[in-house]
Motif scaffolding. Structure first.
Motif, PDB file in Angstrom:
ATOM      1  N   SER A  39      -1.014 -19.343 -13.178  1.00  0.00           N
ATOM      2  CA  SER A  39      -0.416 -18.048 -12.850  1.00  0.00           C
ATOM      3  C   SER A  39      -1.392 -17.166 -12.099  1.00  0.00           C
ATOM      4  O   SER A  39      -2.601 -17.211 -12.340  1.00  0.00           O
ATOM      5  CB  SER A  39       0.060 -17.333 -14.127  1.00  0.00           C
ATOM      6  N   TRP A  40      -0.863 -16.381 -11.192  1.00  0.00           N
ATOM      7  CA  TRP A  40      -1.598 -15.350 -10.460  1.00  0.00           C
ATOM      8  C   TRP A  40      -1.000 -13.983 -10.824  1.00  0.00           C
ATOM      9  O   TRP A  40       0.202 -13.887 -11.037  1.00  0.00           O
ATOM     10  CB  TRP A  40      -1.449 -15.526  -8.953  1.00  0.00           C
ATOM     11  N   GLN A  41      -1.850 -12.970 -10.849  1.00  0.00           N
ATOM     12  CA  GLN A  41      -1.370 -11.609 -11.068  1.00  0.00           C
ATOM     13  C   GLN A  41      -2.102 -10.671 -10.135  1.00  0.00           C
ATOM     14  O   GLN A  41      -3.337 -10.692 -10.048  1.00  0.00           O
ATOM     15  CB  GLN A  41      -1.600 -11.188 -12.536  1.00  0.00           C
ATOM     16  N   ASP A  42      -1.362  -9.859  -9.423  1.00  0.00           N
ATOM     17  CA  ASP A  42      -1.933  -8.884  -8.499  1.00  0.00           C
ATOM     18  C   ASP A  42      -2.333  -7.638  -9.290  1.00  0.00           C
ATOM     19  O   ASP A  42      -1.503  -6.997  -9.926  1.00  0.00           O
ATOM     20  CB  ASP A  42      -0.899  -8.530  -7.428  1.00  0.00           C
ATOM     21  N   LEU A  43      -3.617  -7.280  -9.253  1.00  0.00           N
ATOM     22  CA  LEU A  43      -4.122  -6.105  -9.958  1.00  0.00           C
ATOM     23  C   LEU A  43      -4.389  -4.935  -9.024  1.00  0.00           C
ATOM     24  O   LEU A  43      -4.909  -3.906  -9.457  1.00  0.00           O
ATOM     25  CB  LEU A  43      -5.422  -6.450 -10.709  1.00  0.00           C
ATOM     26  N   ASN A  44      -4.024  -5.084  -7.752  1.00  0.00           N
ATOM     27  CA  ASN A  44      -4.225  -3.972  -6.819  1.00  0.00           C
ATOM     28  C   ASN A  44      -3.338  -2.795  -7.242  1.00  0.00           C
ATOM     29  O   ASN A  44      -2.168  -2.988  -7.570  1.00  0.00           O
ATOM     30  CB  ASN A  44      -3.857  -4.400  -5.401  1.00  0.00           C
TER      31      ASN A  44
END
Length: 211
Positions: free
Chosen positions: A205-210
């Motif tokens: 899984s990837w998660q965008d923290l921007n």
């Protein structure tokens, strides 16, 4: 006569310079091209902007001295700062935490012992036996070459990034995650090879923290 000699000397000098600056490239693997697709510049710019993220997955290392696997509980990247938590029964590593920035790493083992070094790769090898190009991996894992070194990009027939060759490593991109929004597809599995060393990362899984 003097002018003729000078002319021939100039010709030989130019020929010598041309020979020195010629780069011998290995033949392209079948089905790949080193010509980037039309959208590569835009795609790579968006990937560079994707610099606050979190992933989880698995890590597998195969080397002559030691081999093993680890769970990536989390890998948080905030700009140049990384924070990883690995779990592995290999060599009794248990839970290992890695925190750092380019040129510095802090490694904490499951027994609470903490080590710090200005040479992340050397400390990683001394503590775990694994040779991991950690600082380059923070770029390769997004599908980008690491800064500050020569590289060669190879693309597949559909325009997807298929391989990066850099610093003696060959990074192969085997699967991709498609994210929502403007972020381009991100790697789901990469394999980095250097002589008799292999590092494989499978991202679940990837998660965008921007913000």
């Amino acid at each position: 006569m003097g002018q003729l000699i000078r002319a021939w000397a100039a010709i030989f000098m130019i020929a010598g310079l041309s020979a020195c600056t010629t780069i011998q490239l290995e033949p392209l693997p079948e089905g790949m091209t080193d010509q980037p697709p039309a959208d590569w510049q835009d795609r790579s710019a968006k990937l560079r902007q994707f610099d606050h993220w979190q992933l989880s997955g698995k890590l597998a290392v195969r080397q002559p001295s030691d081999s093993g696997t680890a769970i990536i509980n989390y890998w948080i990247q905030e700009g140049e700062t990384y924070d990883l938590a690995l779990s592995s029964s290999f060599l009794g590593m248990g839970s290992t935490k890695l925190k750092g920035v380019p040129g510095f790493i802090e490694l904490t083992l499951s027994n609470g012992e903490t080590y710090r070094s200005g040479d992340p790769d050397a400390l990683m090898k001394a503590a775990t036996g694994w040779q991991l190009p950690l600082e380059s991996l923070t770029w390769w894992i997004r599908g980008l070459p690491a800064p500050g070194g020569d590289f060669r990009l190879l693309f597949g027939t559909r325009g997807e990034l298929a391989m990066i060759r850099q610093a003696g490593w060959e990074i192969r991109y085997e699967r991709w995650h498609k994210l929502q929004g403007n972020t381009p597809a991100l790697p789901a599995r990469i394999t980095a090879l250097k002589k008799d060393k292999r590092v494989r990362v499978v991202v679940s899984s990837w998660q965008d923290l921007n913000p």
